[in-house]
Design an enzyme around this catalytic site. Structure first.
Site, PDB file in Angstrom:
ATOM      1  N   LYS A 258       0.864  -1.182   0.000  1.00 36.01           N
ATOM      2  CA  LYS A 258       0.000   0.000   0.000  1.00 36.01           C
ATOM      3  C   LYS A 258       0.897   1.227   0.000  1.00 36.01           C
ATOM      4  O   LYS A 258       2.047   1.166   0.448  1.00 36.01           O
ATOM      5  CB  LYS A 258      -0.886   0.001   1.258  1.00 36.01           C
ATOM      6  CG  LYS A 258      -2.106   0.873   1.142  1.00 36.01           C
ATOM      7  CD  LYS A 258      -3.261   0.183   0.448  1.00 36.01           C
ATOM      8  CE  LYS A 258      -4.415   1.126   0.209  1.00 36.01           C
ATOM      9  NZ  LYS A 258      -5.598   0.419  -0.335  1.00 36.01           N
TER      10      LYS A 258
ATOM     11  N   ASP B 174      -6.982   4.444  -4.478  1.00 33.52           N
ATOM     12  CA  ASP B 174      -7.657   4.300  -3.181  1.00 33.52           C
ATOM     13  C   ASP B 174      -8.257   5.688  -2.919  1.00 33.52           C
ATOM     14  O   ASP B 174      -8.464   6.459  -3.868  1.00 33.52           O
ATOM     15  CB  ASP B 174      -6.670   3.868  -2.083  1.00 33.52           C
ATOM     16  CG  ASP B 174      -7.376   3.473  -0.784  1.00 33.52           C
ATOM     17  OD1 ASP B 174      -7.930   2.366  -0.716  1.00 33.52           O
ATOM     18  OD2 ASP B 174      -7.381   4.263   0.179  1.00 33.52           O
TER      19      ASP B 174
HETATM   20  P1  NDP Z   1     -12.867   7.944  -2.770  1.00 31.62           P
HETATM   21  O1  NDP Z   1     -11.805   8.928  -2.508  1.00 31.62           O
HETATM   22  O2  NDP Z   1     -13.380   7.772  -4.153  1.00 31.62           O
HETATM   23  O3  NDP Z   1     -14.134   8.239  -1.828  1.00 31.62           O
HETATM   24  C1  NDP Z   1     -14.043   8.284  -0.446  1.00 31.62           C
HETATM   25  C2  NDP Z   1     -15.352   8.831   0.072  1.00 31.62           C
HETATM   26  O4  NDP Z   1     -15.388   8.721   1.491  1.00 31.62           O
HETATM   27  C3  NDP Z   1     -15.556  10.290  -0.262  1.00 31.62           C
HETATM   28  O5  NDP Z   1     -16.921  10.532  -0.444  1.00 31.62           O
HETATM   29  C4  NDP Z   1     -15.020  10.976   0.987  1.00 31.62           C
HETATM   30  O6  NDP Z   1     -15.526  12.289   1.193  1.00 31.62           O
HETATM   31  C5  NDP Z   1     -15.542  10.037   2.040  1.00 31.62           C
HETATM   32  N1  NDP Z   1     -14.771  10.153   3.269  1.00 31.62           N
HETATM   33  C6  NDP Z   1     -13.430  10.077   3.433  1.00 31.62           C
HETATM   34  N2  NDP Z   1     -13.095  10.259   4.715  1.00 31.62           N
HETATM   35  C7  NDP Z   1     -14.279  10.459   5.369  1.00 31.62           C
HETATM   36  C8  NDP Z   1     -14.604  10.726   6.713  1.00 31.62           C
HETATM   37  N3  NDP Z   1     -13.652  10.809   7.646  1.00 31.62           N
HETATM   38  N4  NDP Z   1     -15.910  10.863   7.042  1.00 31.62           N
HETATM   39  C9  NDP Z   1     -16.877  10.793   6.106  1.00 31.62           C
HETATM   40  N5  NDP Z   1     -16.617  10.563   4.798  1.00 31.62           N
HETATM   41  C10 NDP Z   1     -15.345  10.397   4.451  1.00 31.62           C
HETATM   42  O7  NDP Z   1     -12.323   6.559  -2.174  1.00 31.62           O
HETATM   43  P2  NDP Z   1     -12.827   5.075  -2.467  1.00 31.62           P
HETATM   44  O8  NDP Z   1     -14.293   5.076  -2.691  1.00 31.62           O
HETATM   45  O9  NDP Z   1     -11.935   4.489  -3.476  1.00 31.62           O
HETATM   46  O10 NDP Z   1     -12.479   4.352  -1.083  1.00 31.62           O
HETATM   47  C11 NDP Z   1     -13.411   4.269  -0.003  1.00 31.62           C
HETATM   48  C12 NDP Z   1     -12.992   3.158   0.936  1.00 31.62           C
HETATM   49  O11 NDP Z   1     -12.955   1.916   0.223  1.00 31.62           O
HETATM   50  C13 NDP Z   1     -11.607   3.296   1.570  1.00 31.62           C
HETATM   51  O12 NDP Z   1     -11.614   2.732   2.856  1.00 31.62           O
HETATM   52  C14 NDP Z   1     -10.720   2.442   0.656  1.00 31.62           C
HETATM   53  O13 NDP Z   1      -9.556   1.994   1.310  1.00 31.62           O
HETATM   54  C15 NDP Z   1     -11.687   1.294   0.391  1.00 31.62           C
HETATM   55  N6  NDP Z   1     -11.369   0.503  -0.796  1.00 31.62           N
HETATM   56  C16 NDP Z   1     -11.287   1.085  -2.032  1.00 31.62           C
HETATM   57  C17 NDP Z   1     -11.016   0.309  -3.132  1.00 31.62           C
HETATM   58  C18 NDP Z   1     -11.036   0.859  -4.513  1.00 31.62           C
HETATM   59  O14 NDP Z   1     -10.973   0.061  -5.458  1.00 31.62           O
HETATM   60  N7  NDP Z   1     -11.155   2.145  -4.712  1.00 31.62           N
HETATM   61  C19 NDP Z   1     -10.706  -1.131  -2.995  1.00 31.62           C
HETATM   62  C20 NDP Z   1     -10.915  -1.658  -1.666  1.00 31.62           C
HETATM   63  C21 NDP Z   1     -11.206  -0.852  -0.602  1.00 31.62           C
HETATM   64  P3  NDP Z   1     -14.859  13.595   0.500  1.00 31.62           P
HETATM   65  O15 NDP Z   1     -15.464  13.641  -0.879  1.00 31.62           O
HETATM   66  O16 NDP Z   1     -15.261  14.715   1.372  1.00 31.62           O
HETATM   67  O17 NDP Z   1     -13.382  13.361   0.495  1.00 31.62           O
END
Ligand code: NDP
Length: 451
Positions: free
Chosen positions: A125, A165
């Protein structure tokens, strides 16, 4: 003291500030106790001690110039945790909260998740404490180029294959890959999540969200249930959340929540596919705040609250919860409120979104609980399929990749159940996922001798 508690104590002692890493190590190792008795050869070979220590940690300076001509500096990380099963593989996270402990927790989880997919991928990572919010395209490009200016020497299609991510989506992967290609003078599958025009795979953007819903669907089927007419809570509004919503809609469920880091929106009418397209445009293109959704669709908006706080405070009833935002977003009291209001299934799209107290609540109440390393493995599995297509120099159709993703999620679900039963914890997906993922990696490490 057992081998397991010795290892946990040592991890806490040598890096006392890495709280998220401790949490991930404890969560995994405590469930591995049955393997200690059954596999004395793992103990003798020091597998438990070795698996918590990354193969290599790379930390570097990322200097870049903003639109005002000012020089700024961030810190970059790549933790190459374990390559027993294949090249290191795992995403890059750009978020101000990123530190070494968070990247180690994510890399450690990735080892077992990648093992569960059955594809030949090790765990790693990376990322940076850089905050993409409010940055122009030019600033993002210059930051990505500076990040890759160091990272390129540590990665490669047979060595380490990063992906996206939080904060790293299609735009960032484009800038990172473009710069790697330029300075290495080679067009190879060194990153996944690439655009379709330059080596990406169909379904990769959808894969984590779709896969999480496929996993939940498998869990529901064990109790004769499905998504039809179920009320679903989703957190986040990024990549994983968007495609989880799309798949729930396809299966006949109704999603009523979304959030970002500044607000939660409750839309009791349901976030249908038109509204989901609006979220994609809002978050992926205009890069706006989720509050705008509530203004457009007259939905309730709660500033500075996460989905699970709002559900608890308002006593909202949901059947299924899909946390898809970030780590530790559901605490013990929110988990309790969810279940008291009727929730019977939690599948984690995010990595470690439930605190240990929340996990205890799920386990005590016997609801269906799919931990992230199993439930969200569809993303990295499809990255593995992207690597295969790059090696074969061909592209599979959307239907073919989606079919493979569904089969992989079914197979992960079955491996978890089989391992839970084989090790005396029938139906416990946490123990099942950890043991099934671990044993394969441990056997490979054993085969290599002490390296
Ligand atoms: P993105 O950056 O596309 O989206 C993250 C989302 O979560 C955004 O809407 C963000 O808000 C919100 N967010 C982040 N921190 C917080 C917080 N503290 N409180 C509330 N909302 C929050 O990321 P992903 O969708 O790719 O990833 C989301 C999760 O999934 C993570 O845990 C990641 O590790 C996991 N994951 C992702 C994979 C992938 O293929 N992308 C694979 C496996 C797991 P804002 O817009 O304000 O930043």
């Amino acid at each position: 003291m057992s081998v397991i508690s010795n290892v946990i104590d040592k991890v806490k002692h040598i890096d006392p500030e890495q709280k998220e890493f401790h949490q991930a190590v404890i969560e995994v190792l405590e469930t591995l106790e049955p393997t200690v008795k059954r596999h004395p050869e793992f103990v003798k070979a020091g597998i438990y001690e070795r698996i918590v220590e990354p193969e290599r940690v790379i930390m570097f300076r990322v200097p870049w110039v903003n639109d005002n001509g000012e020089v700024l500096v961030n810190r970059g990380f790549r933790v190459q945790f374990n390559n027993a099963l294949g090249p290191f593989k795992g995403g890059l996270r750009f978020h101000p909260s990123v530190n070494l402990g968070i990247i180690k927790f994510l890399g450690f989880e990735q080892i077992f998740k990648n093992s569960l997919t059955t594809l030949p991928m090790g765990g790693g990572k990376g990322g940076s404490d850089f905050d993409p919010k409010g940055k122009s395209d030019g600033e993002m490009m210059r930051f990505c180029q500076s990040f890759m200016r160091e990272l390129y020497r540590h990665i490669g299609p047979e060595t380490d294959v990063p992906a996206g991510d939080i904060g790293v989506g299609g735009r960032e992967i484009g800038y990172l890959f473009g710069y790697y290609k330029k300075i290495r003078n080679e067009h190879t599958g060194v990153l996944t999540g690439k655009g379709l025009e330059y080596g990406g795979s169909l379904i990769r953007p959808e894969a984590t969200g779709y896969g999480t819903v496929y996993f939940a669907q498998e869990m529901l089927a064990t109790r004769g249930m499905d998504f039809k007419d179920k009320v679903v809570a989703v957190s986040g509004s990024g990549n994983v959340a968007q495609y989880a919503i799309e798949k729930v809609n396809e299966l006949g469920g109704r999603v009523i929540t979304i959030c970002d880091s500044s607000a939660t929106v409750i839309d009791e009418k349901g976030i249908d596919n038109d509204k989901c397209c609006y979220i994609m445009e809002l978050k992926n293109i205009r890069r706006g705040r989720i509050q705008e959704y509530s203004e457009k669709y007259q939905a309730e908006c709660f500033l500075d609250k996460n989905v699970w706080d709002v559900i608890r405070e308002k006593g909202i009833k949901v059947d299924i919860a899909l946390p898809c935002a970030t780590q530790n977003e559901i605490d013990g009291q929110n988990a309790k409120a969810l279940i008291e209001n009727g929730c019977f299934c939690v599948a984690e799209g995010a990595n470690m979104p439930s605190t240990p107290e929340a996990v205890d609540v799920y386990q005590e109440s016997s609801i269906l609980y799919g931990p992230g390393k199993a439930a969200n493995a569809g993303g990295v599995a499809t990255s593995g399929l992207e690597m295969s297509q790059n090696s074969l120099k061909l592209s599979w159709t959307r239907e073919e990749v989606d079919h493979r993703l569904l089969q992989i999620m079914k197979s992960i679900h079955k491996s978890c159940l089989d391992a839970s039963e084989a090790y005396g914890k029938k139906g416990n997906y946490v123990t099942g996922a950890n043991i099934a993922g671990f044993v394969k990696v441990a056997r490979a490490m054993l085969a290599y001798g002490v390296v």
